[in-house]
Design a protein around this motif. Sequence first.
Motif, mmCIF file in Angstrom:
data_model
loop_
_atom_site.group_PDB
_atom_site.id
_atom_site.type_symbol
_atom_site.label_atom_id
_atom_site.label_comp_id
_atom_site.label_asym_id
_atom_site.label_seq_id
_atom_site.Cartn_x
_atom_site.Cartn_y
_atom_site.Cartn_z
ATOM 1 N N TRP A 67 0.825 -1.228 0.000
ATOM 2 C CA TRP A 67 0.000 0.000 0.000
ATOM 3 C C TRP A 67 0.851 1.266 0.000
ATOM 4 C CZ3 TRP A 67 -5.125 -1.825 0.961
ATOM 5 C CH2 TRP A 67 -5.233 -2.990 1.764
ATOM 6 N N CYS A 68 2.077 1.223 -0.441
ATOM 7 C CA CYS A 68 2.918 2.404 -0.213
ATOM 8 C C CYS A 68 3.569 3.008 -1.452
ATOM 9 C CB CYS A 68 3.971 2.115 0.856
ATOM 10 S SG CYS A 68 5.009 0.691 0.533
ATOM 11 N N ASN A 70 3.219 4.648 -4.002
ATOM 12 C CA ASN A 70 2.192 5.410 -4.704
ATOM 13 C C ASN A 70 2.682 5.996 -6.022
ATOM 14 O OD1 ASN A 70 0.529 4.751 -2.634
ATOM 15 N ND2 ASN A 70 0.263 6.814 -1.814
ATOM 16 N N ILE A 269 -2.771 4.303 5.195
ATOM 17 C CA ILE A 269 -3.029 3.881 3.807
ATOM 18 C C ILE A 269 -3.725 4.981 3.006
ATOM 19 C CG2 ILE A 269 -4.496 2.359 2.402
ATOM 20 C CD1 ILE A 269 -3.810 0.108 4.364
ATOM 21 N N THR A 270 -4.695 5.631 3.619
ATOM 22 C CA THR A 270 -5.542 6.557 2.853
ATOM 23 C C THR A 270 -4.908 7.933 2.656
ATOM 24 O OG1 THR A 270 -6.699 6.939 4.934
ATOM 25 C CG2 THR A 270 -7.753 5.454 3.379
ATOM 26 N N ARG A 274 -4.561 8.187 -1.972
ATOM 27 C CA ARG A 274 -5.191 6.886 -2.277
ATOM 28 C C ARG A 274 -6.672 7.029 -2.653
ATOM 29 N NH1 ARG A 274 -3.841 2.640 -4.285
ATOM 30 N NH2 ARG A 274 -1.782 3.079 -3.460
ATOM 31 N N GLY A 296 2.598 5.928 2.141
ATOM 32 C CA GLY A 296 2.638 6.750 0.934
ATOM 33 C C GLY A 296 3.374 8.066 1.077
ATOM 34 N N SER A 299 6.298 7.249 -0.668
ATOM 35 C CA SER A 299 6.070 6.171 -1.633
ATOM 36 C C SER A 299 6.887 4.930 -1.271
ATOM 37 C CB SER A 299 6.382 6.626 -3.075
ATOM 38 O OG SER A 299 5.323 7.410 -3.576
ATOM 39 N N MET A 386 -8.476 1.798 -4.331
ATOM 40 C CA MET A 386 -8.421 0.546 -3.576
ATOM 41 C C MET A 386 -9.696 -0.233 -3.826
ATOM 42 S SD MET A 386 -8.230 2.344 0.274
ATOM 43 C CE MET A 386 -7.878 0.919 1.232
ATOM 44 N N SER A 432 -4.595 -2.356 -4.266
ATOM 45 C CA SER A 432 -4.328 -0.967 -3.912
ATOM 46 C C SER A 432 -3.131 -0.532 -4.757
ATOM 47 C CB SER A 432 -4.013 -0.900 -2.415
ATOM 48 O OG SER A 432 -3.576 0.365 -2.036
ATOM 49 N N LEU A 435 -0.556 4.908 -7.587
ATOM 50 C CA LEU A 435 -1.453 5.980 -8.049
ATOM 51 C C LEU A 435 -1.109 6.453 -9.464
ATOM 52 C CD1 LEU A 435 -1.714 8.176 -4.802
ATOM 53 C CD2 LEU A 435 -2.983 6.108 -5.442
#
Length: 464
Positions: A67-68, A70, A269-270, A274, A296, A299, A386, A432, A435
């Motif tokens: 989850w990182c 991004n 995470i958010t 995200r 994130g 990243s 996600m 996820s 981005l």
Amino acid sequence: MSAIESGNSANKLTRDWQDRDHRHYMHPFTDHKDLRGKGARIITDAEGVYIRDSDGLQILDGMAGLWCVNLGYGRQELVDAATRQMQKLPYYNSFFQTAHPPAIELSSVLSEVSPPQFKHTFFTGSGSEANDTVIKLVRRYWTLLGQTDKMVIISRKNAYHGSTIAASTLGGMDEMHKQTSILLPGVEHIEQPYYYGLGGDLSEDEFGLQQARLLEQKILQLGADKVAAFIAEPVQGAGGVIIPPATYWPEIQRICRQYDILLVADEVITGFGRLGEWFGSTHLGIEADLMPFAKGVTSGYLPLGGVLVADRVADVVIARGGEFAHGYTYSGHPAACAVALANIRILRDEGIIERVRDDTGPYFKQRWAALAEHPLVGEARSIGLMGAIEIVADKSTRARFDKDLKAGPTCKDFCFNNGLVMRAVGDSMIVSPPLVMEQDHIDELVDKAWRCLDLTAASLGHSE
Ligand SMILES: *Cc1c(COP(=O)(O)O)cnc(C)c1O
């Protein structure tokens, strides 16, 4: 299974890595007995939204690492930022009345990109440390206000807030609680807003209100003068991408304000794009008092975490508090802060968060939703970038497959072997992605997911 799918093609180098891995490396969150026969998948390099393993297989990274990642892999600007900072000042701390430019600059920039109530940041090395910091900040706040009984923090079942003993306690993962024999006192858990799993015959809106009111019931049961804070991920991540009904967060907000309970939004995470906003709280209309973050913010290129502290808390803990006896050697590490600054600059300059909001997010939503038509899928839900799909044996009753069949892990293995990282949480499959995904990457992700669901259905002997 073909040779590739069963891993027989592993070359000698891979076998050598796997052998030494097995003999020396104790992995996080891994059943080593289960891994022994298989050998770990060795990831050697990565570029853009793809990782590559030691057999040369190119894999679309549907999880952005953990989850990182991004911005995706191979961003030279982040490498350069770290290099320059390491040459100039590789390390210094901010203990005992010192500071350094990268941490000062990053805390200033964070106050620009976060909601208006946040002007201060306390840095840590990770999300777990950020949540340990949250516990101390919350208790310090109420103690300084003379409300020494306001000690209890309410969290949720199936939440993930990290892996230190304090963060495991805050989280709501049964297995982690079982293995952490000394849990922190003063933490209570309420049920999660998991509509597909728990909603029954209620409408989504009714269910959202009902689950939010569990917080009110818990507060009334404990006494509002005993409750210090409520902590929650805006959207539960590791628990299986649990997206709360629209009625949930406004009601939680009302309850926290009514009973004077600090609201902690775990943005690990958010945060940083995200959900198509800098912070998930903004997207969901949450007005938090503390926002732990990590992942994130860099990243994932270097480890960094922190807690954004709203003025309400800062005015007490910082402005009239005396020494806050807390900190980490690597709080605000200069190289990590330099990478975070470069990361945020790129997110801004390239309009990546707006693209998630206006373009790739909506496109992902529509393509991902179509997975619900697959015979194995009971629900396909998503928010921002996600998503989760629920593998079920019977769509109409939502019945799961027998646990021993390991439908989720089976699907995950098919994905990996066919060039897609999709994670299994029980029988929920989650993604996820970075981005920076373009629409054709999203097509590739969804097409591969469909194909691997086909393979999973065939291996389970499932037909509609
Ligand atoms: C990953 C995660 C954490 C823990 O972060 P670490 O850097 O692994 O310690 C905390 N909260 C949430 C919501 C997470 O997803």
